[in-house]
Design an enzyme around this catalytic site. Structure first.
Site, PDB file in Angstrom:
ATOM      1  N   CYS A 175      78.574  67.201  77.181  1.00 43.77           N
ATOM      2  CA  CYS A 175      78.083  67.118  75.980  1.00 43.77           C
ATOM      3  C   CYS A 175      76.753  66.313  75.949  1.00 43.77           C
ATOM      4  O   CYS A 175      75.806  66.563  75.467  1.00 43.77           O
ATOM      5  CB  CYS A 175      78.771  66.860  74.789  1.00 43.77           C
TER       6      CYS A 175
ATOM      7  N   ASP B 156      81.338  75.264  79.543  1.00 37.90           N
ATOM      8  CA  ASP B 156      80.941  74.403  78.412  1.00 37.90           C
ATOM      9  C   ASP B 156      79.840  75.000  77.761  1.00 37.90           C
ATOM     10  O   ASP B 156      78.713  74.992  78.538  1.00 37.90           O
ATOM     11  CB  ASP B 156      80.614  73.067  78.883  1.00 37.90           C
TER      12      ASP B 156
ATOM     13  N   GLN C  13      84.400  73.020  83.406  1.00 34.27           N
ATOM     14  CA  GLN C  13      84.258  73.533  82.065  1.00 34.27           C
ATOM     15  C   GLN C  13      83.443  74.575  81.801  1.00 34.27           C
ATOM     16  O   GLN C  13      82.273  74.460  82.406  1.00 34.27           O
ATOM     17  CB  GLN C  13      84.199  72.456  80.895  1.00 34.27           C
TER      18      GLN C  13
ATOM     19  N   ARG D 213      87.733  63.559  85.780  1.00 28.92           N
ATOM     20  CA  ARG D 213      88.731  62.680  85.028  1.00 28.92           C
ATOM     21  C   ARG D 213      89.560  62.424  85.641  1.00 28.92           C
ATOM     22  O   ARG D 213      90.231  63.418  85.994  1.00 28.92           O
ATOM     23  CB  ARG D 213      88.650  63.338  83.452  1.00 28.92           C
TER      24      ARG D 213
ATOM     25  N   HIS E  17      77.462  74.610  74.312  1.00 29.93           N
ATOM     26  CA  HIS E  17      77.065  74.049  73.329  1.00 29.93           C
ATOM     27  C   HIS E  17      76.141  74.351  72.481  1.00 29.93           C
ATOM     28  O   HIS E  17      74.972  74.765  73.168  1.00 29.93           O
ATOM     29  CB  HIS E  17      76.491  72.537  73.472  1.00 29.93           C
TER      30      HIS E  17
ATOM     31  N   HIS F 197      80.888  72.753  69.827  1.00 31.88           N
ATOM     32  CA  HIS F 197      81.468  72.539  71.593  1.00 31.88           C
ATOM     33  C   HIS F 197      82.281  73.730  71.418  1.00 31.88           C
ATOM     34  O   HIS F 197      83.275  73.978  70.523  1.00 31.88           O
ATOM     35  CB  HIS F 197      82.290  71.382  71.558  1.00 31.88           C
TER      36      HIS F 197
ATOM     37  N   LYS G 262      88.263  72.473  63.764  1.00 32.41           N
ATOM     38  CA  LYS G 262      87.990  73.164  65.117  1.00 32.41           C
ATOM     39  C   LYS G 262      88.901  74.181  64.999  1.00 32.41           C
ATOM     40  O   LYS G 262      89.995  74.209  64.124  1.00 32.41           O
ATOM     41  CB  LYS G 262      88.012  72.364  66.343  1.00 32.41           C
TER      42      LYS G 262
HETATM   43 ZN   LIG Z   1      81.317  69.355  74.363  1.00 32.32          ZN
END
Ligand SMILES: [Zn+2]
Ligand SMILES: [Zn+2]
Length: 586
Positions: A280, A329, A327, A309, A331, A460, A414
């Site tokens: 992000c 991912d 991810q 992580r 955005h 996200h 969310k």
């Molecule tokens: Zn994100």
């Protein structure tokens, strides 16, 4: 009576049984997780082994049959600690002292009272509990196995014995669960990934960083391509960001503070870096380097990016114990008024994706909204609008949703999607989150109709959660027998005899030219052995060729999934297999 209360009460009965059998054992904690529970004990100098589980189970059944009453009462703090100290419950003392730090003055206890009014057992807990042990079905629970765990996950602390168990309302539910576990054991991705050569674990690299073999990479690439295929005509753009960034970036995004223990730090001379824990903040930088106007909005970025992580072991199940997570991912930056339309598109994509995986027959969605009494970033009006947008999207698509209220200030509204796999295990997979926080932290803006700076909302969203976790879910969901479009090998050409090698090679090359993932068995093994080894690799189309086939320009097809045997012209087979791949049939 809800099952959580029963399970929770049963965990006390287990502790009581342990104490009756091992008076010197000390109780630690016993949290409830869905369907599977554990209780940690310190057995001191004694040893508790897996074979002792049977005896313990028997003891628990006996306690249940004694119709013990559960009675709540409160002790003031000092009395409570005194009682726990007298009973040498060191871990409970520690927990009680932690409660004191939270200004708790009284501590709840319960006691189990036998029919003859004797107190059989006491523990620190506020419940809720069943009122009597006769509410529990002595045949609907099972102690599963033992393991070891450090107190509070800290390796400086003492190693405790962990007893895993599960419990249900009825024996029938327990039996179904045991059957499911048996099926899951057969589908275990660790067994299948070795058998199908999907991953490699190298101790030199690190046990938590699996490497993808060519077969595994095919599955991953197909998933990634499919995700992109679902997005590319929805105005998404691909971006790329490196694996390393300065500490300052994550200080600005607040990830450094929130995830400090989980971040991999890289020192380079005087500079401090982190391995990227989140995409992000990087995408915020990409957005920020543009002067967008309201006409450009929404802006949508996609990057299937690997993040690093060190999640605390407690949060990792054996299925996700990796430190490098890719991810999918995405955005998107939009105006508050655009949230609902964007969410509709994402929901459409999620449904399309999971339909293809055969997981849309049963799912549910959690709509998380704010806790009314809390103070949140941004105004109530903005929150109302975002929550409303998610709710409208959920209703427009007739999503089976439940509302969930957040109690923490740093969350945002969310939608989380829960899907069940082929053996009815539930997985939280897709997510859509409206974020008002990061745009403020990075001071993002675009110019609106009045030539003023307006703050965008960031959404996200992940469709598969992470590619690694999703691959594992898929390996077990399909039991390693993948739909053709995902299968590492789609066909294999098997000549009955080496004399037919030339024709076999011709068929093989023909399929290869048509982009079918095919191999050729050129060994001198017997036909049976060749077929068996193809089946072992779950190759769906085993194409046997002999004199007849050569004459007819055909192949004898053995379908691994349906066990059907047919003969087809090669051209026809290619036409059909290409349709099956393109349609992503299961
Ligand atoms: Zn994100
Ligand atoms: Zn309790």
């Amino acid at each position: 009576m809800n099952i959580e209360t029963k399970r929770h009460s049963l965990s006390h009965i287990m502790a009581q049984a342990v104490k009756e059998m091992y008076p010197n054992a000390k109780m630690a904690i016993g949290p409830d997780i869905e369907n599977w529970f554990y209780y940690d004990f310190d057995f001191g100098t004694e040893e508790f082994k897996e074979e002792n589980l049977k005896e313990l189970e028997k003891k628990m059944k006996k306690i249940i049959s004694q119709n013990q009453k559960f009675e709540q009462y409160d002790l003031d703090f000092d009395e409570a600690v005194k009682y726990l100290k007298e009973n040498k419950e060191d871990y409970k003392v520690e927990m009680a002292l932690e409660l004191k730090e939270k200004w708790v003055k009284e501590i709840s206890f319960y006691k189990n009272i036998m029919q003859n009014w004797n107190i059989s057992y006491t523990d620190m807990c506020s419940g809720p509990h069943v009122d009597n042990s006769n509410k529990l079905d002595a045949n609907a629970f099972k102690l599963d196995k033992i393991a070891w765990a450090y107190w509070k996950w800290d390796s400086n602390n003492k190693m405790l014995t962990r007893i895993y168990w599960f419990a249900f309302d009825t024996k029938e539910e327990l039996d179904n669960h045991l059957k499911m576990l048996e099926e899951a054991r057969k589908r275990d991705h660790r067994v299948l990934w070795a058998k199908l050569k999907l991953f490699t674990i190298s101790q030199l690299v690190w046990a938590w960083l699996p490497l993808l073999q060519p077969n595994g990479m095919i599955i991953r690439k197909e998933l990634e391509d499919y995700l992109w295929e679902l997005h590319k005509d929805k105005w998404y753009s691909r971006v790329w960001t490196p694996h390393l960034a300065k500490e300052d970036l994550y200080k600005c995004s607040w990830h450094a503070e929130k995830f400090w223990d989980e971040l991999f730090r890289v020192k380079w001379w005087e500079e401090s870096f982190f391995l990227k824990p989140m995409n992000c903040p990087h995408h915020m930088q990409i957005f920020d380097d543009n002067q967008f106007s309201y006409r450009d909005m929404p802006i949508r970025y996609f990057e299937p990016a690997t993040v690093y992580r060190d999640e605390k072991t407690g949060q990792l199940s054996w299925l996700t114990r990796v430190r490098a997570i890719t991810q999918d991912d995405w955005h998107l930056f939009c105006r508050v008024s655009q949230i609902s339309e964007e969410v509709w598109t994402i929901v459409w994509i999620i449904k399309e994706f999971y339909k293809t995986m055969g997981m849309l027959d049963w799912y549910w969605v959690r709509l998380s909204i704010r806790w009314p009494e809390w103070k949140y970033l941004w105004s109530d009006e903005v929150w109302d609008q975002a929550e409303w947008a998610l709710k409208v999207a959920a209703e427009k698509y007739d999503l089976p949703y439940k509302v969930w209220v957040w109690e923490a200030a740093f969350y945002w509204p969310k939608l989380d999607f829960m899907f069940k796999d082929a053996i009815w295990r539930e997985w939280q997979l897709a997510t859509i989150q409206c974020d008002f926080n990061l745009p403020v932290r990075f001071n993002l803006s675009f110019t609106n109709e009045n030539n003023e700076e307006e703050r965008p909302v960031v959404i996200h969203r992940a469709i598969s959660w992470s590619l690694e976790r999703f691959m594992w879910v898929m390996i077990e969901h399909f039991a390693g027998i993948f739909p053709l479009w995902l299968a590492p090998k789609q066909a294999i050409v098997v000549p009955v005899w080496v004399d037919f090698m030339d024709y076999a090679d011709k068929v093989y090359k023909n399929l290869k030219e048509n982009w079918i993932r095919v191999s050729l068995d050129s060994s001198t093994d017997s036909l049976n052995k060749k077929v068996r080894s193809a089946e072992k690799m779950h190759i769906n189309y085993i194409l046997v060729v002999w004199a007849e086939e050569e004459k007819e320009n055909s192949v004898s097809i053995r379908n691994y999934k349906t066990k059907e045997q047919t003969t087809e012209k090669v051209d026809n087979f290619i036409k059909n297999i290409k349709i099956e791949i393109a349609e992503k049939n299961i």
